[in-house]
Design a protein around this motif. Structure first.
Motif, PDB file in Angstrom:
ATOM      1  N   SER A 102       0.864  -1.274   0.058  1.00  0.00           N
ATOM      2  CA  SER A 102      -0.061  -0.020  -0.032  1.00  0.00           C
ATOM      3  C   SER A 102       0.855   1.372   0.081  1.00  0.00           C
ATOM      4  CB  SER A 102      -0.985   0.040   1.159  1.00  0.00           C
ATOM      5  OG  SER A 102      -1.369   1.154   1.448  1.00  0.00           O
ATOM      6  N   LEU A 155      -0.863   4.517  -0.703  1.00  0.00           N
ATOM      7  CA  LEU A 155      -1.763   5.644  -0.580  1.00  0.00           C
ATOM      8  C   LEU A 155      -2.815   5.365   0.850  1.00  0.00           C
ATOM      9  CD1 LEU A 155      -3.195   5.769  -4.040  1.00  0.00           C
ATOM     10  CD2 LEU A 155      -1.431   7.206  -3.301  1.00  0.00           C
ATOM     11  N   GLY A 156      -3.064   6.733   1.455  1.00  0.00           N
ATOM     12  CA  GLY A 156      -3.862   6.734   2.422  1.00  0.00           C
ATOM     13  C   GLY A 156      -3.175   6.067   3.873  1.00  0.00           C
ATOM     14  N   ASN A 157      -3.836   5.501   4.628  1.00  0.00           N
ATOM     15  CA  ASN A 157      -3.167   4.979   5.845  1.00  0.00           C
ATOM     16  C   ASN A 157      -2.775   3.512   5.455  1.00  0.00           C
ATOM     17  OD1 ASN A 157      -2.649   3.859   8.377  1.00  0.00           O
ATOM     18  ND2 ASN A 157      -4.062   5.167   9.628  1.00  0.00           N
ATOM     19  N   ARG A 158      -1.614   3.834   5.123  1.00  0.00           N
ATOM     20  CA  ARG A 158      -1.037   2.174   4.706  1.00  0.00           C
ATOM     21  C   ARG A 158      -1.005   1.202   5.790  1.00  0.00           C
ATOM     22  NH1 ARG A 158       4.683   4.972   3.269  1.00  0.00           N
ATOM     23  NH2 ARG A 158       4.135   6.065   5.086  1.00  0.00           N
ATOM     24  N   THR A 180      -4.663   0.117   6.151  1.00  0.00           N
ATOM     25  CA  THR A 180      -5.289  -0.649   4.940  1.00  0.00           C
ATOM     26  C   THR A 180      -4.334  -2.222   4.956  1.00  0.00           C
ATOM     27  OG1 THR A 180      -5.254   1.246   3.768  1.00  0.00           O
ATOM     28  CG2 THR A 180      -5.034  -0.823   2.496  1.00  0.00           C
ATOM     29  N   TYR A 183     -11.250  -1.325  -0.774  1.00  0.00           N
ATOM     30  CA  TYR A 183     -10.400  -0.215  -0.465  1.00  0.00           C
ATOM     31  C   TYR A 183     -10.078   0.695  -1.694  1.00  0.00           C
ATOM     32  CZ  TYR A 183      -8.994  -2.136   4.163  1.00  0.00           C
ATOM     33  OH  TYR A 183      -9.095  -2.542   5.315  1.00  0.00           O
ATOM     34  N   GLU A 184     -10.931   0.881  -2.662  1.00  0.00           N
ATOM     35  CA  GLU A 184     -11.225   1.580  -3.977  1.00  0.00           C
ATOM     36  C   GLU A 184      -9.604   1.581  -4.678  1.00  0.00           C
ATOM     37  OE1 GLU A 184     -12.833   5.146  -2.096  1.00  0.00           O
ATOM     38  OE2 GLU A 184     -14.644   4.113  -1.820  1.00  0.00           O
ATOM     39  N   ARG A 185      -9.043   0.615  -4.722  1.00  0.00           N
ATOM     40  CA  ARG A 185      -7.982   0.420  -5.601  1.00  0.00           C
ATOM     41  C   ARG A 185      -8.400   0.695  -7.272  1.00  0.00           C
ATOM     42  NH1 ARG A 185      -3.340  -3.904  -7.421  1.00  0.00           N
ATOM     43  NH2 ARG A 185      -2.595  -2.774  -9.241  1.00  0.00           N
ATOM     44  N   THR A 203      -3.817   1.777  -3.190  1.00  0.00           N
ATOM     45  CA  THR A 203      -4.475   1.989  -1.740  1.00  0.00           C
ATOM     46  C   THR A 203      -3.816   0.405  -1.041  1.00  0.00           C
ATOM     47  OG1 THR A 203      -6.681   1.019  -2.532  1.00  0.00           O
ATOM     48  CG2 THR A 203      -6.069   3.566  -1.662  1.00  0.00           C
TER      49      THR A 203
END
Length: 195
Positions: free
Chosen positions: A36, A38-41, A44, A109-111, A121
């Protein structure tokens, strides 16, 4: 926090997992790589591990330490760094069903798949599944580039020091043959083995 060096899985965890395995009929061993950037790796990665464990017919056996790595296959600095980990699991799902579950987790997770090796993500890749070799374009086994990727080999070796990659040999030897530049164990970060 966890030590990035290889440590045995505590006996209590092994007993819990072995008890859970009793619910699986003829389980197969699989190695799954997670990444991951992107975001809170970290959150996630943990969410993906928990989602795999919540899958009927899947039991997580071991979770590697977290590695922070530079993006692979793109210009340095063009993307945020990745958090990577490897999980060992036992499953009664056939390989294609395990792939579909991994893709469902990515979708949750909207990859976004806009470019090859683009930021994501979450990435859920099956590295190996039992001793199966397959050239199927939908799911090539073992993963066709795993032997070149320190961000897969290093965490895999942490949780399975005797690991071998079918068709390529011992993971320890493969790791010695690839650059480990930009692949850093993060002893300050930890992923939980699902209870």
């Amino acid at each position: 926090m966890s030590d990035p060096t290889v440590q045995p899985v505590p006996a209590s965890v092994v007993e819990q997992v072995d008890a859970a395995d009793a619910t699986l009929s003829n389980p197969k061993r699989a190695v799954v790589s997670l990444g991951s950037n992107l975001g809170n790796r970290l959150e996630t990665l943990q969410g993906a591990i928990d989602a795999l464990e919540d899958t009927p017919g899947v039991r997580i056996k071991a979770v590697s330490p977290v590695y922070e790595t530079e993006p692979w296959g793109v210009d340095p600095g063009s993307q945020p760094s990745y958090f990577n980990a490897v999980v060992l699991l036992k499953t009664t799902l056939p390989p294609i069903s395990l792939l579909e579950r991994g893709q469902a987790i990515e979708e949750a997770y909207e990859r976004v798949r806009e470019e090859r090796w683009g930021p994501r993500t979450i990435d859920v890749d099956i590295v190996t599944y039992a001793d199966i070799e397959s050239d199927d374009p939908a799911l090539t086994l073992p993963h066709p580039r795993a032997h070149q990727r320190a961000f897969v080999l290093a965490p895999w070796l942490d949780v399975d020091p005797e690991a071998e990659l079918l068709g390529h040999g011992p993971v320890a030897g493969l790791l010695e043959d690839v650059s480990q530049e930009g692949v850093l164990a993060r002893a300050d970060l930890e992923l939980r083995l699902p209870e």
